[in-house]
Design an enzyme around this catalytic site. Structure first.
Site, mmCIF file in Angstrom:
data_model
loop_
_atom_site.group_PDB
_atom_site.id
_atom_site.type_symbol
_atom_site.label_atom_id
_atom_site.label_comp_id
_atom_site.label_asym_id
_atom_site.label_seq_id
_atom_site.Cartn_x
_atom_site.Cartn_y
_atom_site.Cartn_z
ATOM 1 N N SER A 35 3.399 2.703 -21.508
ATOM 2 C CA SER A 35 4.021 3.166 -20.273
ATOM 3 C C SER A 35 5.538 3.211 -20.436
ATOM 4 C CB SER A 35 3.667 2.169 -19.169
ATOM 5 O OG SER A 35 4.478 2.356 -18.040
ATOM 6 N N ALA A 36 6.175 4.094 -19.704
ATOM 7 C CA ALA A 36 7.632 4.148 -19.680
ATOM 8 C C ALA A 36 8.223 2.846 -19.140
ATOM 9 C CB ALA A 36 8.085 5.313 -18.796
ATOM 10 N N TYR A 84 3.463 6.825 -21.179
ATOM 11 C CA TYR A 84 3.341 7.805 -20.099
ATOM 12 C C TYR A 84 4.469 7.631 -19.106
ATOM 13 C CZ TYR A 84 -1.642 7.045 -21.395
ATOM 14 O OH TYR A 84 -2.834 6.851 -22.042
ATOM 15 N N LYS A 99 2.314 -4.322 -21.703
ATOM 16 C CA LYS A 99 2.322 -3.070 -22.481
ATOM 17 C C LYS A 99 3.181 -3.231 -23.739
ATOM 18 C CE LYS A 99 -0.425 -0.674 -20.056
ATOM 19 N NZ LYS A 99 -1.764 -0.397 -20.600
ATOM 20 N N ASP A 158 12.574 -1.336 -7.933
ATOM 21 C CA ASP A 158 12.624 0.105 -8.202
ATOM 22 C C ASP A 158 13.935 0.520 -8.868
ATOM 23 O OD1 ASP A 158 10.186 1.044 -7.476
ATOM 24 O OD2 ASP A 158 10.812 1.883 -5.550
ATOM 25 N N LEU A 180 3.522 7.087 -5.294
ATOM 26 C CA LEU A 180 3.978 8.123 -4.362
ATOM 27 C C LEU A 180 2.943 9.218 -4.101
ATOM 28 C CD1 LEU A 180 6.330 9.318 -2.717
ATOM 29 C CD2 LEU A 180 7.006 10.562 -4.785
ATOM 30 N N TYR A 187 3.485 -6.641 -15.870
ATOM 31 C CA TYR A 187 2.690 -5.496 -16.353
ATOM 32 C C TYR A 187 3.382 -4.836 -17.537
ATOM 33 C CZ TYR A 187 1.027 -0.681 -16.525
ATOM 34 O OH TYR A 187 0.571 0.539 -16.954
HETATM 35 P P1 NAD Z 1 -7.494 3.236 -13.926
HETATM 36 O O1 NAD Z 1 -7.521 1.898 -13.282
HETATM 37 O O2 NAD Z 1 -7.853 4.420 -13.107
HETATM 38 O O3 NAD Z 1 -8.418 3.235 -15.232
HETATM 39 C C1 NAD Z 1 -8.647 2.085 -16.007
HETATM 40 C C2 NAD Z 1 -10.146 1.988 -16.229
HETATM 41 O O4 NAD Z 1 -10.415 0.845 -17.040
HETATM 42 C C3 NAD Z 1 -10.928 1.815 -14.935
HETATM 43 O O5 NAD Z 1 -12.035 2.692 -14.932
HETATM 44 C C4 NAD Z 1 -11.375 0.351 -14.966
HETATM 45 O O6 NAD Z 1 -12.609 0.168 -14.288
HETATM 46 C C5 NAD Z 1 -11.478 0.104 -16.455
HETATM 47 N N1 NAD Z 1 -11.260 -1.288 -16.860
HETATM 48 C C6 NAD Z 1 -10.277 -2.135 -16.445
HETATM 49 N N2 NAD Z 1 -10.400 -3.314 -17.083
HETATM 50 C C7 NAD Z 1 -11.452 -3.187 -17.930
HETATM 51 C C8 NAD Z 1 -12.083 -4.079 -18.856
HETATM 52 N N3 NAD Z 1 -11.631 -5.330 -19.047
HETATM 53 N N4 NAD Z 1 -13.155 -3.626 -19.562
HETATM 54 C C9 NAD Z 1 -13.628 -2.369 -19.374
HETATM 55 N N5 NAD Z 1 -13.073 -1.503 -18.504
HETATM 56 C C10 NAD Z 1 -12.011 -1.911 -17.793
HETATM 57 O O7 NAD Z 1 -6.046 3.420 -14.569
HETATM 58 P P2 NAD Z 1 -5.384 4.716 -15.208
HETATM 59 O O8 NAD Z 1 -4.337 5.174 -14.280
HETATM 60 O O9 NAD Z 1 -6.440 5.652 -15.648
HETATM 61 O O10 NAD Z 1 -4.659 4.034 -16.440
HETATM 62 C C11 NAD Z 1 -5.235 3.992 -17.724
HETATM 63 C C12 NAD Z 1 -4.317 3.237 -18.656
HETATM 64 O O11 NAD Z 1 -3.043 3.879 -18.673
HETATM 65 C C13 NAD Z 1 -4.051 1.794 -18.247
HETATM 66 O O12 NAD Z 1 -3.981 1.013 -19.416
HETATM 67 C C14 NAD Z 1 -2.697 1.860 -17.577
HETATM 68 O O13 NAD Z 1 -2.015 0.644 -17.669
HETATM 69 C C15 NAD Z 1 -2.003 2.947 -18.379
HETATM 70 N N6 NAD Z 1 -0.923 3.624 -17.639
HETATM 71 C C16 NAD Z 1 -1.206 4.197 -16.427
HETATM 72 C C17 NAD Z 1 -0.188 4.822 -15.718
HETATM 73 C C18 NAD Z 1 -0.473 5.441 -14.374
HETATM 74 O O14 NAD Z 1 0.487 5.733 -13.658
HETATM 75 N N7 NAD Z 1 -1.700 5.713 -13.984
HETATM 76 C C19 NAD Z 1 1.105 4.873 -16.241
HETATM 77 C C20 NAD Z 1 1.352 4.298 -17.488
HETATM 78 C C21 NAD Z 1 0.304 3.674 -18.183
HETATM 79 C C1 UD1 Z 2 5.277 2.583 -10.758
HETATM 80 C C2 UD1 Z 2 5.410 1.296 -11.514
HETATM 81 C C3 UD1 Z 2 5.291 1.595 -12.996
HETATM 82 C C4 UD1 Z 2 3.990 2.317 -13.290
HETATM 83 C C5 UD1 Z 2 3.943 3.581 -12.457
HETATM 84 C C6 UD1 Z 2 2.622 4.260 -12.604
HETATM 85 C C7 UD1 Z 2 6.826 -0.139 -10.129
HETATM 86 C C8 UD1 Z 2 8.147 -0.808 -9.992
HETATM 87 N N1 UD1 Z 2 6.670 0.654 -11.189
HETATM 88 O O1 UD1 Z 2 6.334 3.426 -11.173
HETATM 89 O O2 UD1 Z 2 5.339 0.402 -13.724
HETATM 90 O O3 UD1 Z 2 3.880 2.648 -14.667
HETATM 91 O O4 UD1 Z 2 4.073 3.231 -11.075
HETATM 92 O O5 UD1 Z 2 2.755 5.599 -12.207
HETATM 93 O O6 UD1 Z 2 5.944 -0.333 -9.320
HETATM 94 N N2 UD1 Z 2 7.933 5.800 -3.420
HETATM 95 C C9 UD1 Z 2 8.162 5.936 -2.067
HETATM 96 N N3 UD1 Z 2 7.143 5.638 -1.207
HETATM 97 C C10 UD1 Z 2 5.910 5.216 -1.632
HETATM 98 C C11 UD1 Z 2 5.689 5.088 -3.029
HETATM 99 C C12 UD1 Z 2 6.727 5.376 -3.891
HETATM 100 O O7 UD1 Z 2 9.264 6.306 -1.644
HETATM 101 O O8 UD1 Z 2 5.029 4.952 -0.796
HETATM 102 C C13 UD1 Z 2 9.011 6.155 -4.362
HETATM 103 C C14 UD1 Z 2 9.457 5.021 -5.262
HETATM 104 O O9 UD1 Z 2 10.483 4.275 -4.646
HETATM 105 C C15 UD1 Z 2 9.915 5.791 -6.524
HETATM 106 C C16 UD1 Z 2 8.994 7.016 -6.550
HETATM 107 O O10 UD1 Z 2 8.495 7.161 -5.216
HETATM 108 O O11 UD1 Z 2 11.231 6.236 -6.343
HETATM 109 C C17 UD1 Z 2 7.827 6.867 -7.508
HETATM 110 O O12 UD1 Z 2 7.133 5.651 -7.218
HETATM 111 P P1 UD1 Z 2 5.726 5.291 -7.887
HETATM 112 O O13 UD1 Z 2 4.800 6.437 -7.763
HETATM 113 O O14 UD1 Z 2 5.288 3.984 -7.335
HETATM 114 O O15 UD1 Z 2 6.066 5.169 -9.436
HETATM 115 P P2 UD1 Z 2 7.176 4.247 -10.172
HETATM 116 O O16 UD1 Z 2 7.844 3.328 -9.237
HETATM 117 O O17 UD1 Z 2 8.014 5.146 -10.992
#
Ligand code: NAD
Ligand code: UD1
Length: 339
Positions: A124-125, A176, A152, A294, A199, A148
Site C-alpha cells: 500500500s502507498a 496500491y 505492510k 489524514d 470516500l 496497518y
Molecule cells: P478485502 O477485505 O475486500 O479483501 C480481503 C479478503 O481476504 C477478504 O475476502 C477476506 O475475507 C479475506 N481474508 C482476510 N483475512 C483472511 C485470512 N486470514 N485467511 C483467508 N482469507 C482472509 O480487501 P481488499 O480491499 O480487496 O484488499 C486486498 C489487499 O489489498 C489487502 O491485503 C489490503 O490490505 C490491500 N490494500 C487494499 C487497499 C484498498 O484500498 N482496498 C489499499 C492498499 C492495499
Molecule cells: C485510507 C487509509 C489508507 C488505506 C486507504 C485504502 C487512513 C488514514 N488511510 O487512505 O491507509 O490504504 O484508505 O484506500 O485511513 N474523506 C472524507 N470523508 C469520508 C471519507 C474520506 O472527506 O467520509 C476524505 C479523506 O479525508 C481523504 C480522502 O477523502 O482526504 C480519501 O480518504 P480515504 O478514501 O479514506 O482514503 P485515504 O485516507 O487516502
C-alpha cells in the site's frame, strides 16, 4: 500459470480473478470470508464464463494451507488476504500483526515446501508515510504512521528476506494508491460492512440514499480547493496490473516494489462533483474537522510500473464514478440478497 490467490473473494481479489481467468490462468483461491461473501465467486464465474476451485480456509492455518499447496502445486501466489482497516489496526495492533504478518510468513513457508518461487504481494502507498516529496517514487523513505501501514512495510521486508535466500525467487510488492470503482458490468464491486471508512463507498451510499450526507474531513488543507487530494485508481486497472506483475515475475528474478496509481491527484470535492455528473444524483455534504492521521495530499509517480511492467492506468475519474454507481444502483445492499 497455476496461481494460488489468497483473499480472492474480496474487493481487489474478485476483480483480479476475473482478469486472471480471462487471461487463461489456472486459478485456485482461498478465503475465510471474514470480510466478503461466497456469492462473489458465483459472479466471477458468470462474468469470466469459467470455473475455478476454491476453499474456505484461513491463510494462518498451516495444516489447511499445506494440503492446498500439495494438491494444487501453484507456480505463483498472489497474496491479498489480510486485515485493512487503519482505525481498527490502532485499536487492535496484535490482531493486525498476527493476521497480516503470520499469514504472510505461513504462505512463504508453504511455498518453500513445494518449491514455489513467485509471489505478488498487496502492499500500500501507506508504507511511505508523511511525504518528504511528491509524487512518491518507490525510493521515497518508508515511514508508515499507523499499525496497518507497519504490517505492510514489515511484510515487504519479510518477503524480501525470503527472496534473498535463493536467486531463483521472485517477488513483486505492489503499492496500491486508492482503489475505487467496480467491474463495468455492475456485477462485482466494493461491499464494505458497516459504515464505510473510505470516500468512494461513502459517496455512493449517499447517492443511493443509505446515508443523508457526506462528511468532508477538512477544507483547510494546502491543496487546490482545501480538501484532501489522493490518487484514485480504477479497480480494473489495478486488476490488470496484477496480471502484468505475474508476467514480469515469471521472467525476472529478485524483488521489485512498484506503485500502482494514475499519477494524478484528485480532491474530495472534485470527486463529489464527478460523482454527481456520472450518477445524476445530488451528493449533499458537510464540512467537518480534519480526520486524525489524514495527509493533505499524496499521489504516485507511476513511471516505474510503465517501464517495468508495461502497465499504465487507462480509466478516468468519470469511469470510476460511473462504474461505482452502476454497481451501487444494481446492488443497493451489496452482495446481500436484495429486499
Ligand atoms: P478485502 O477485505 O475486500 O479483501 C480481503 C479478503 O481476504 C477478504 O475476502 C477476506 O475475507 C479475506 N481474508 C482476510 N483475512 C483472511 C485470512 N486470514 N485467511 C483467508 N482469507 C482472509 O480487501 P481488499 O480491499 O480487496 O484488499 C486486498 C489487499 O489489498 C489487502 O491485503 C489490503 O490490505 C490491500 N490494500 C487494499 C487497499 C484498498 O484500498 N482496498 C489499499 C492498499 C492495499
Ligand atoms: C485510507 C487509509 C489508507 C488505506 C486507504 C485504502 C487512513 C488514514 N488511510 O487512505 O491507509 O490504504 O484508505 O484506500 O485511513 N474523506 C472524507 N470523508 C469520508 C471519507 C474520506 O472527506 O467520509 C476524505 C479523506 O479525508 C481523504 C480522502 O477523502 O482526504 C480519501 O480518504 P480515504 O478514501 O479514506 O482514503 P485515504 O485516507 O487516502
Amino acid at each position: 500459470m497455476r496461481v494460488l490467490v489468497t483473499g480472492g473473494s474480496g474487493y481487489i481479489g474478485s476483480h483480479t480473478l476475473v482478469t486472471l481467468l480471462q487471461e487463461r490462468h489456472d486459478v485456485f483461491t482461498v478465503d475465510n470470508f471474514s470480510n466478503s461473501s461466497p456469492e462473489t465467486f458465483n459472479r466471477v464465474m458468470r462474468l469470466s464464463n469459467q470455473t475455478f476451485d476454491f476453499e474456505e480456509a484461513d491463510v494462518n492455518d498451516a495444516d489447511a494451507m499445506s494440503s492446498i499447496f500439495s494438491a494444487f502445486e501453484p507456480e505463483a501466489v498472489i497474496h491479498f488476504a489480510g486485515l485493512k482497516a487503519v482505525g481498527e489496526s490502532e485499536e487492535k495492533p496484535l490482531l493486525y500483526y498476527q493476521e497480516n504478518l503470520n499469514g504472510t510468513m505461513n504462505l512463504l513457508a508453504q511455498m518453500d515446501k513445494i518449491n514455489c518461487r513467485n509471489i505478488v504481494f498487496s502492499s500500500s502507498a501507506t508504507v511511505y508515510g508523511i511525504p518528504e516529496f511528491l509524487p512518491y517514487t518507490e525510493d521515497h523513505p518508508l515511514n508508515p504512521i499507523n499499525v496497518y501501514g507497519r504490517t505492510k512495510l514489515w511484510s515487504e521486508q519479510i518477503i524480501s528476506d525470503w527472496a534473498a535466500t535463493d536467486p531463483s525467487k521472485s517477488a513483486m510488492l505492489l503499492r496500491y494508491f486508492n482503489p475505487v470503482g467496480a467491474h463495468d458490468s455492475g456485477q462485482i464491486g466494493e461491499d464494505p460492512s458497516g459504515i464505510p471508512n473510505n470516500l468512494m463507498p461513502f459517496i455512493s451510499q449517499v447517492a443511493i440514499g443509505r446515508r443523508p450526507y457526506l462528511n468532508v474531513f477538512g477544507d483547510d488543507f494546502d491543496t487546490k480547493d482545501g480538501t484532501g487530494v489522493r490518487d484514485y485508481i480504477h479497480i480494473s486497472d489495478l486488476a490488470s496490473g496484477h496480471v502484468k506483475a505475474l508476467d514480469y515475475i515469471s521472467q525476472h528474478k529478485g524483488v521489485e516494489a512498484v506503485n500502482l496509481g494514475t499519477g494524478e491527484g484528485v480532491s474530495v470535492l472534485e470527486m463529489v462533483h464527478a460523482f454527481e455528473t456520472a450518477s445524476g444524483q445530488k451528493i449533499d455534504y458537510k464540512i467537518m474537522p480534519r480526520r486524525k492521521g489524514d495527509l493533505a495530499a499524496n499521489w504516485a509517480d507511476s513511471r516505474k510500473a510503465e517501464t517495468l511492467l508495461n502497465w499504465k492506468a487507462t480509466k478516468t475519474i468519470h469511469d470510476m464514478c460511473a462504474d461505482t454507481w452502476r454497481w451501487q444502483s444494481q446492488n443497493p445492499n451489496g452482495y446481500e440478497p436484495q429486499s
